[in-house]
Scaffold this motif. Structure first.
Motif, short mmCIF file in Angstrom:
data_model
loop_
_atom_site.label_atom_id
_atom_site.label_comp_id
_atom_site.label_asym_id
_atom_site.label_seq_id
_atom_site.Cartn_x
_atom_site.Cartn_y
_atom_site.Cartn_z
N ALA A 58 0.80 -1.30 -0.02
CA ALA A 58 0.00 -0.09 0.06
C ALA A 58 0.79 1.23 -0.02
CB ALA A 58 -1.04 0.08 1.23
N LEU A 59 1.97 1.06 0.57
CA LEU A 59 3.18 2.34 0.92
C LEU A 59 3.67 2.57 -0.79
CD1 LEU A 59 4.63 4.67 2.12
CD2 LEU A 59 6.11 2.88 2.72
N GLN A 60 3.78 1.45 -1.23
CA GLN A 60 4.62 1.60 -2.63
C GLN A 60 3.61 2.14 -3.50
OE1 GLN A 60 5.68 -2.45 -3.35
NE2 GLN A 60 7.63 -2.22 -2.55
N ALA A 61 2.36 1.64 -3.46
CA ALA A 61 1.14 2.56 -4.25
C ALA A 61 0.82 3.83 -4.07
CB ALA A 61 -0.17 1.60 -4.20
N PHE A 62 1.03 4.18 -2.92
CA PHE A 62 0.81 5.46 -2.40
C PHE A 62 2.12 6.23 -2.88
CE2 PHE A 62 1.61 8.96 1.03
CZ PHE A 62 0.47 9.49 0.82
N LEU A 63 3.16 5.97 -2.74
CA LEU A 63 4.31 6.54 -3.50
C LEU A 63 4.00 6.87 -4.78
CD1 LEU A 63 7.35 5.36 -1.15
CD2 LEU A 63 6.07 7.56 -1.13
N PHE A 64 3.77 5.74 -5.56
CA PHE A 64 3.64 5.96 -7.15
C PHE A 64 2.62 6.90 -7.11
CE2 PHE A 64 1.12 4.84 -10.91
CZ PHE A 64 2.18 4.47 -11.64
N VAL A 65 1.72 7.09 -6.60
CA VAL A 65 0.65 8.41 -6.77
C VAL A 65 1.29 9.71 -6.60
CG1 VAL A 65 -1.49 9.30 -6.08
CG2 VAL A 65 -1.40 6.92 -6.41
N VAL A 66 2.14 9.51 -5.23
CA VAL A 66 2.59 10.87 -4.93
C VAL A 66 3.79 10.94 -5.97
CG1 VAL A 66 4.32 11.86 -3.31
CG2 VAL A 66 2.32 10.47 -2.35
N PHE A 67 4.65 10.47 -6.29
CA PHE A 67 5.54 10.75 -7.32
C PHE A 67 4.81 11.09 -8.56
CE2 PHE A 67 8.86 7.40 -5.82
CZ PHE A 67 9.28 8.29 -4.99
N GLY A 68 3.76 10.59 -8.90
CA GLY A 68 2.97 11.02 -10.20
C GLY A 68 2.29 12.50 -10.06
N ILE A 69 1.98 13.04 -8.97
CA ILE A 69 1.46 13.78 -8.71
C ILE A 69 2.60 15.07 -8.93
CG2 ILE A 69 0.53 15.82 -6.69
CD1 ILE A 69 -1.35 13.16 -6.07
N TYR A 70 3.62 14.78 -8.27
CA TYR A 70 4.98 15.74 -8.19
C TYR A 70 5.22 15.89 -9.42
CZ TYR A 70 9.96 16.66 -7.61
OH TYR A 70 11.12 17.18 -7.73
#
Length: 191
Positions: free
Chosen positions: A72-84
């Motif tokens: 779940a953390l990896q998926a969250f980071l994928f989304v955060v990186f995408g937003i960034y």
């Protein structure tokens, strides 16, 4: 009345085939060494993004151990990186790109839309997906994983040599280009 060349003659063939001029210097990508230095600098800056996002995630999910909820953390980071990346690329550059005088634009040299920035983000995972796909089924050690990942990154970067404008292939697929961009010098105040 002028005579036209018969079909199949060299004059007719040369008139039908457009001559492809060499791309102008501003269409060429910045040197690979500079783009890779920017890439490494971007990675260092992302440590801060990962730290803040990881802290936020662990606080919101009340995760007490680093390996709990890791997918779940990896998926969250994928989304955060995408937003960034989408947010910064739609404005032309990230902080690392600004530092190294690199700008991302579309094929016509304009700023890219958020939709195109999102496509570029998804395609940029080609830097990591092939080694990640090999790591899981073969249960590679940390050292083997590092060698495989760094080797693929080097291969992917060198593949840009085969693009006519020396662009990375994920940029070519996304319809974007990396270009050299100098900020205009500020005029000096005179007394």
């Amino acid at each position: 009345m002028p005579m036209s060349s018969p079909p199949g003659s060299p004059e007719t063939a040369s008139a039908l085939l457009p001559i492809q001029p060499a791309p102008p210097a501003e269409a060429m990508a910045p040197p690979l060494r500079r783009r890779m230095a920017c890439w490494l600098y971007e990675g260092m800056l992302l440590f801060g993004v990962v730290f803040i996002a990881g802290y936020l995630f662990s606080t919101l999910t009340q995760t007490r151990h680093a390996l709990h909820n890791r997918h779940a953390l990896q998926a969250f980071l994928f989304v955060v990186f995408g937003i960034y990346f989408v947010w910064f690329w739609a404005r032309g550059h990230t902080l690392a790109m600004k530092t190294w005088h690199i700008r991302v634009v579309d094929r016509q040299g304009r700023l890219i839309s958020q939709k195109r920035a999102l496509l570029r983000y998804v395609l940029s995972w080609l830097w990591f997906l092939p080694p990640l796909a090999v790591i899981a089924p073969f249960h590679l050690t940390g050292g083997e994983t590092a060698v495989l990942t760094l080797g693929w990154v080097a291969v992917w970067a060198l593949l840009s040599r085969f693009h006519p404008q020396r662009q990375f292939w994920h940029d070519a697929l996304a319809g974007t280009r990396l270009v050299h961009h100098e900020l205009p010098a500020r005029p000096r105040k005179t007394k």
